[in-house]
Design a protein around this motif. Sequence first.
Motif, PDB file in Angstrom:
ATOM      1  N   ALA A 198     -10.975  -8.833  12.473  1.00 10.78           N
ATOM      2  CA  ALA A 198     -11.135  -7.515  12.244  1.00 10.78           C
ATOM      3  C   ALA A 198     -10.940  -6.588  11.063  1.00 10.78           C
ATOM      4  CB  ALA A 198     -10.596  -6.977  13.397  1.00 10.78           C
ATOM      5  N   ARG A 199     -11.552  -5.993  10.634  1.00 10.91           N
ATOM      6  CA  ARG A 199     -11.371  -5.145   9.311  1.00 10.91           C
ATOM      7  C   ARG A 199     -10.879  -3.847   9.756  1.00 10.91           C
ATOM      8  NH1 ARG A 199     -14.146  -8.607   5.749  1.00 10.91           N
ATOM      9  NH2 ARG A 199     -14.057  -6.988   3.888  1.00 10.91           N
ATOM     10  N   TYR A 200      -9.640  -3.350   8.975  1.00 10.91           N
ATOM     11  CA  TYR A 200      -9.331  -2.062   8.991  1.00 10.91           C
ATOM     12  C   TYR A 200      -9.430  -1.232   7.819  1.00 10.91           C
ATOM     13  CZ  TYR A 200      -6.855  -5.017  13.026  1.00 10.91           C
ATOM     14  OH  TYR A 200      -6.912  -5.675  13.849  1.00 10.91           O
ATOM     15  N   TYR A 201      -9.382   0.275   8.177  1.00 10.26           N
ATOM     16  CA  TYR A 201      -9.895   1.146   6.981  1.00 10.26           C
ATOM     17  C   TYR A 201      -8.871   2.136   7.150  1.00 10.26           C
ATOM     18  CZ  TYR A 201     -13.693  -2.117   6.394  1.00 10.26           C
ATOM     19  OH  TYR A 201     -14.574  -3.094   6.302  1.00 10.26           O
ATOM     20  N   LYS A 202      -8.849   3.112   6.031  1.00  4.74           N
ATOM     21  CA  LYS A 202      -8.155   4.349   6.215  1.00  4.74           C
ATOM     22  C   LYS A 202      -8.275   5.258   5.143  1.00  4.74           C
ATOM     23  CE  LYS A 202      -3.660   3.714   3.813  1.00  4.74           C
ATOM     24  NZ  LYS A 202      -2.124   3.569   4.165  1.00  4.74           N
ATOM     25  N   TRP A 203      -8.057   6.468   5.431  1.00  2.00           N
ATOM     26  CA  TRP A 203      -8.460   7.561   4.239  1.00  2.00           C
ATOM     27  C   TRP A 203      -7.093   7.820   3.464  1.00  2.00           C
ATOM     28  CZ3 TRP A 203     -12.329  10.428   2.006  1.00  2.00           C
ATOM     29  CH2 TRP A 203     -11.708  11.509   1.220  1.00  2.00           C
ATOM     30  N   VAL A 204      -7.094   7.687   2.183  1.00  2.00           N
ATOM     31  CA  VAL A 204      -5.987   7.900   1.423  1.00  2.00           C
ATOM     32  C   VAL A 204      -6.223   9.301   0.639  1.00  2.00           C
ATOM     33  CG1 VAL A 204      -5.220   5.583   1.182  1.00  2.00           C
ATOM     34  CG2 VAL A 204      -6.797   6.450  -0.614  1.00  2.00           C
ATOM     35  N   GLU A 205      -5.170  10.080   0.705  1.00  2.00           N
ATOM     36  CA  GLU A 205      -5.228  11.368   0.032  1.00  2.00           C
ATOM     37  C   GLU A 205      -5.135  10.980  -1.680  1.00  2.00           C
ATOM     38  OE1 GLU A 205      -6.140  14.059   1.299  1.00  2.00           O
ATOM     39  OE2 GLU A 205      -6.002  13.571   3.553  1.00  2.00           O
TER      40      GLU A 205
END
Length: 454
Positions: free
Chosen positions: A447-454
């Motif tokens: 499973a691949r995990y992503y996020k937003w970085v400011e």
Amino acid sequence: MKVGIDALAFDIPKIYLPIETLAINRNIEPDKLTKGLGLLRMSCPDVHQDAVVLAANALWKLIENEKLDPRNIGRIYIGTESSVDAAKPIATYLIEILEEKLKAQYGEDSLNRCDALDMTFACIGGVDALQIMLDWVRVNPEKQGIVICSDIAKYDLGSGGEYTQGAGAVALLIKSEPRLLSFEKEVGVSTQGVFDFFKPRRFFDKKEITQQAGNPVWMGVEEEEVEIFKEQPIFDGQYSNQCYQDRVKEAYQHFKEITNTTDALFDRWQSILMHLPYAFQGRRMFPEIYALENKIELPELPEEYTQKLKEVAKSEGYRKFVADKLAPAEIASSNVGNIYTGSIFLGMISMLCHAAENHIEITDTKLGFISYGSGSKSKVFEATVEQNWKATLQKVSLDTILKKTEAITMETYTNLHKKMQKESIIQPKGEFILTGIEKENPLKLGARYYKWVE
């Protein structure tokens, strides 16, 4: 009622390898790639980027630029040959990570009513997604959808395709009464099953890997054969060029037939947008059509036929044709590289930006689209430039984005290609990133995990 592209956005990596650097390290004369194929830069995905990240960032730019309410987006269709899973589409990853980003403003599940789908047919998958979306809006003119083309073109180190790599994503907002381009319904098609370029599952005898007799379970594999997948394709460059040329010629002729066109079809097109695995592919593949449309007699013998086409390509008339109708779309390709499904639309952006920057009036003119996907298929269709094209394009600055990219060394490129680079070359800021791939939880392995970085 008109249907077409209302707005667009795109995303590319912030790093690139200069083609001259690659040429020198591969003992290739640089002019062969720069002047011969039109290559200048090759975009390289950073450690934190994959096809999902590129697609998400292109989509986010489109949503932000156009102030789109996600609850009004009826469909998100992806054209790609760089999927990260054999079952779970990129589109579902986008739904998840975009909803997380948007929930503060729109609440939970803001894209829950949005249909999501990936389409794969080598480099023509994005065109397929576009045409299905156009038909959907024609039936449902009150609705709007988004087509995204996202790919990473990767070839083996030292291979004949290495200098045609690249990465990027293009997002297109499809609506009725569009501000940018409206598309006609007619589509010329040519399809044939061939093996010019493909990404097969590859099999190896487990005994050769484990050096153990019998068939013990190894890394979860119970079968006697170990199946692997490589991002890099198996391809025959010369054969692929011939397939490209044949399919394009056949689809072009089909379009002439269904539109009852007797004169030279390309004469009615302000510009021609073609799939460009390298910048000059279109101009190198088009002399045959140019000769046929201009009633230039072509010999029957293969060698003489080929020689005559070379003469046509060097003629003053053909050079002017290239400068007028093909060159504006090549600019972005030269500086980004091959982005597979998005290449034809990157060329579209390039051509439109070139017209805007040079104050060329193209309102109400027609554009010819000539797409190709290995395997193989070509589609030919056309669009009309709408009155608000220039104002809509102001939010898309190709030149500004290209100027913000940075060159990397051959060593860095090699480490990225081999996935030996563990830290990002440029620290991400204001974008989505890949944060990790599950390796422990047996129910979520891979499973691949992503996020937003400011």
